[in-house]
Design a protein around this motif. Structure first.
Motif, PDB file in Angstrom:
ATOM      1  N   ALA A 224       0.823  -1.212   0.000  1.00 40.77           N
ATOM      2  CA  ALA A 224       0.000   0.000   0.000  1.00 40.77           C
ATOM      3  C   ALA A 224       0.859   1.264   0.000  1.00 40.77           C
ATOM      4  O   ALA A 224       0.623   2.196  -0.779  1.00 40.77           O
ATOM      5  N   ALA A 225       1.871   1.307   0.877  1.00 39.58           N
ATOM      6  CA  ALA A 225       2.742   2.488   0.934  1.00 39.58           C
ATOM      7  C   ALA A 225       3.498   2.666  -0.377  1.00 39.58           C
ATOM      8  O   ALA A 225       3.639   3.790  -0.881  1.00 39.58           O
ATOM      9  N   ASP A 226       3.989   1.571  -0.936  1.00 40.38           N
ATOM     10  CA  ASP A 226       4.713   1.647  -2.206  1.00 40.38           C
ATOM     11  C   ASP A 226       3.808   2.122  -3.341  1.00 40.38           C
ATOM     12  O   ASP A 226       4.242   2.860  -4.233  1.00 40.38           O
ATOM     13  N   ALA A 227       2.555   1.687  -3.328  1.00 39.90           N
ATOM     14  CA  ALA A 227       1.619   2.117  -4.375  1.00 39.90           C
ATOM     15  C   ALA A 227       1.442   3.627  -4.345  1.00 39.90           C
ATOM     16  O   ALA A 227       1.448   4.298  -5.388  1.00 39.90           O
ATOM     17  N   VAL A 228       1.288   4.175  -3.144  1.00 36.63           N
ATOM     18  CA  VAL A 228       1.152   5.625  -2.986  1.00 36.63           C
ATOM     19  C   VAL A 228       2.437   6.342  -3.416  1.00 36.63           C
ATOM     20  O   VAL A 228       2.389   7.431  -4.007  1.00 36.63           O
ATOM     21  N   ASN A 229       3.571   5.706  -3.166  1.00 39.29           N
ATOM     22  CA  ASN A 229       4.861   6.307  -3.516  1.00 39.29           C
ATOM     23  C   ASN A 229       5.269   6.066  -4.962  1.00 39.29           C
ATOM     24  O   ASN A 229       6.355   6.495  -5.388  1.00 39.29           O
ATOM     25  N   GLY A 230       4.431   5.376  -5.721  1.00 44.70           N
ATOM     26  CA  GLY A 230       4.706   5.185  -7.144  1.00 44.70           C
ATOM     27  C   GLY A 230       5.742   4.128  -7.459  1.00 44.70           C
ATOM     28  O   GLY A 230       6.344   4.148  -8.541  1.00 44.70           O
ATOM     29  N   ILE A 231       5.948   3.185  -6.542  1.00 48.76           N
ATOM     30  CA  ILE A 231       6.922   2.115  -6.764  1.00 48.76           C
ATOM     31  C   ILE A 231       6.314   1.069  -7.704  1.00 48.76           C
ATOM     32  O   ILE A 231       5.145   0.703  -7.563  1.00 48.76           O
ATOM     33  N   ALA A 232       7.101   0.570  -8.627  1.00 46.63           N
ATOM     34  CA  ALA A 232       6.631  -0.464  -9.564  1.00 46.63           C
ATOM     35  C   ALA A 232       6.109  -1.668  -8.792  1.00 46.63           C
ATOM     36  O   ALA A 232       6.692  -2.080  -7.782  1.00 46.63           O
TER      37      ALA A 232
END
Length: 274
Positions: A224-232
């Motif tokens: 979830a955090a990575d999705a918000v941060n734009g991580i592949a």
């Protein structure tokens, strides 16, 4: 401005699961974690006894103050939901607070090992299917994916084409990205990654230790955090699964009781902040 992620889940005071896991991990990854409690437990239900306070009736008023403040979020993530009414409240929350680029991450916590949790009626399963249709990303385990796609469950022996069919069927309901977790392959445990328009990928690691509470929450929090941060997505799944394994190994090293979950606090600094 710092990005905000609303996390809709229960609060468990002891046992390392749900919001007690999500808040520190999401915060460490540089995202403001904004909890929406669905219920309050003294400790999770894996212990012999526990205090429980259902928060369903309080959720609408809690949320109404956020509406009055005009809040919006770059991400909305959900965990265990215990009733059809809670799912309805969550669907309304998504409609009210999401923006054009808000990432919706649904962890359809319904069961494991081929069995649904005792709270999950047929009505609740249908409601969860509707909720998953609103997701950009969904993270079902094998049991949940089978239930959401009306596929017969089996413990092992899954072929790539079978997993692809399930992932495609789930994605056709709405999510652009799907990861099916907890696929047993002998001495390995695998995650199957599916993104629309991309080649599906496997991530396999050696199985370590035994099942522990909260590992799914650790995994979903990183996603979830990575999705918000734009991580592949593939990179995020690899990071999340690798971190969960490290947490399990550290918990074994420190002889942490299984009911106490994983001691992620000891190695949180090892989680990459991309």
């Amino acid at each position: 401005m710092q990005k905000k992620l609303a996390v809709i889940n229960d609060i468990s005071g002891f046992g390392r699961c749900s919001i007690a896991v999500s808040l520190p991990i999401i915060s460490y990854l540089g995202v403001q974690c904004c909890p929406v409690p669905t219920s309050v437990f003294s400790n999770h239900t894996g212990y012999p006894h526990f205090f429980f306070d259902d928060y369903t009736d309080k959720m609408p008023e809690y949320i109404s103050h956020w509406k009055q403040l005009g809040l919006s979020f770059e991400g909305i993530a959900t965990g265990f939901l215990g009733s059809a009414r809670q799912i309805q409240i969550v669907k309304e929350f998504i409609r009210s607070f999401s923006k054009e680029n808000t990432q919706i991450i649904i962890d359809p916590v319904m069961g494991d090992y081929g069995r649904l949790y005792s709270t999950y009626t047929q009505e609740l399963c249908q409601e969860m299917k509707q909720l998953v249709s609103l997701a950009d990303i969904t993270t079902p385990n094998l049991t949940e994916c089978c239930k959401l796609t009306d596929t017969p469950y089996k413990d092992s022996g899954w072929k790539k084409r079978e997993l692809l069919q399930m992932a495609q069927a789930l994605s056709a309901q709405g999510p652009e990205k799907v990861v099916i977790t907890g696929i047993r392959q002998g001495e390995f445990i695998a995650n199957y990654i599916y993104e629309k328009g991309k080649e599906p990928k496997w991530i396999r690691t050696h199985r370590v230790g035994t099942e522990r509470s909260g590992t799914g929450d650790v995994f979903a929090s990183v996603i979830a955090a990575d999705a918000v941060n734009g991580i592949a997505f593939e990179k995020s799944v690899r990071k999340a699964s690798g971190f969960v394994k490290k947490c399990i190994l550290k918990s074994i090293e420190l002889d942490i009781p299984k009911t106490d979950g994983v001691c992620f606090e000891e190695i949180l600094f090892q989680l990459k902040r991309d």
